[in-house]
Design an enzyme around this catalytic site. Structure first.
Site, PDB file in Angstrom:
ATOM      1  N   ASP A   1      -5.822   7.572   1.700  1.00  9.62           N
ATOM      2  CA  ASP A   1      -5.063   7.382   1.429  1.00  9.62           C
ATOM      3  C   ASP A   1      -4.431   7.727   0.423  1.00  9.62           C
ATOM      4  OD1 ASP A   1      -5.282   5.514   3.640  1.00  9.62           O
ATOM      5  OD2 ASP A   1      -6.526   3.723   2.593  1.00  9.62           O
TER       6      ASP A   1
ATOM      7  N   LYS B   1      -1.519  -1.231  -1.610  1.00 15.91           N
ATOM      8  CA  LYS B   1      -1.306  -1.374  -0.029  1.00 15.91           C
ATOM      9  C   LYS B   1      -2.021  -2.303   0.916  1.00 15.91           C
ATOM     10  CE  LYS B   1      -4.776   0.815   2.653  1.00 15.91           C
ATOM     11  NZ  LYS B   1      -5.286   0.112   3.182  1.00 15.91           N
TER      12      LYS B   1
END
Length: 289
Positions: free
Chosen positions: A136, A10
């Site tokens: 995350d 990401k």
């Protein structure tokens, strides 16, 4: 039975820190999106009732420090699973890079073991479990593009950002996320405009996305690690449309609209940086299939 799952990296299009919470974590507001740079996770049942991690990367731990191991152990204990699993991690995402490689490996393990162990959990339930592993992991369970709040576990889905190239460069250094947050002075940072970034994404406005990139952690990492600031400057000089550090660093990414410019930036950066990648945004969320 053997399963292969992609675990994409990401990047943070926007990363804001609002305040420190009573539990010691920081309240964040981040817009993240997955990119087509991914580890590969292979899961296979074993008869030892053990969780076994295999990786050829010497920086990947094969014990309880590994987030994929923690993901498997959490499911095994929570749902009283009496089966073992071999988890083979083929790393492509640089380690300790601000790209959530370990978190994505954990998320892929959750999704894969949900199928391999026939647990029948939804993405929402897997994301909730992921929050117990790391900040995350919840986002990485879903993938795609999202606004993440709280300590990163409160996820609101967003449409895919405008199509473009993402050129990434990671210097050969490590950055301690805990140290960066410890040094952050929230009262003395320039906060990105999260709402404007959301509006730009919803309008498919590439210029608006570029204009509203922002990461408050740069104000700590860049003075600590001049190599990161140098890569930012080089990437801008080579012609990236917008440049930002991802997460707490040290990886820097540039958004590039045109193929020819992407090649120029990629080739230019390879002259003085070990790990350089040119990939696309992924955009869409994962499914349980």
């Amino acid at each position: 039975m053997r399963l292969l799952i992609k675990a994409p990296a990401k990047i943070n299009l926007s990363l804001d820190v609002l305040h420190k919470r009573p539990d010691g974590y920081h309240e964040v507001e981040m817009i993240m999106t997955t990119i087509d740079l991914a580890d590969r996770i292979e899961l296979s049942l074993n008869h030892s009732n053990q969780i076994i991690i295999n990786s050829h990367n010497r920086f990947v731990p094969d014990d309880q420090r590994n987030l994929a191991y923690q993901a498997a152990l959490l499911l095994k204990n929570r749902f009283r699973v009496k089966k073992g699993v071999n988890i083979t991690i083929e790393k492509t995402i640089p380690v300790a890079a601000g790209l959530a490689g370990g978190s994505s490996d954990a998320a892929a393990t959750l999704r894969g073991l949900n199928k391999l162990w026939d647990l029948g959990l939804s993405l929402e339930e897997l994301a909730e479990l992921g929050a117990e592993i790391g900040s995350d992991v919840s986002f990485c369970v879903y993938g795609g593009t999202a606004l993440a709040k709280g300590r990163g576990e409160i996820i609101t889905k967003l449409p895919p950002p405008p199509t473009c190239w993402v050129v990434l460069a990671k210097p050969f250094i490590g950055v301690s996320t805990a140290e960066v947050y410890r040094r952050l002075n929230i009262n003395d940072v320039h906060h990105p405009d999260t709402n404007e970034m959301i509006n730009a994404i919803k309008a498919n406005d590439f210029g608006g996305v570029c204009k509203n990139l922002g990461n408050v952690l740069e104000e700590v990492t860049l003075p600590l690690h001049p190599e990161v600031a140098q890569i930012k400057d080089q990437m801008s000089r080579f012609g990236a449309d917008a440049v930002l550090m991802s997460g707490s660093g040290p990886t820097v990414f540039g958004l590039v609209e045109h193929d020819s410019r992407m090649h120029r930036i990629y080739n230019g950066l390879r002259g003085f940086c070990d790990q350089v990648f040119a990939v696309r945004m992924m955009g869409e969320q994962h499914t349980l299939d």
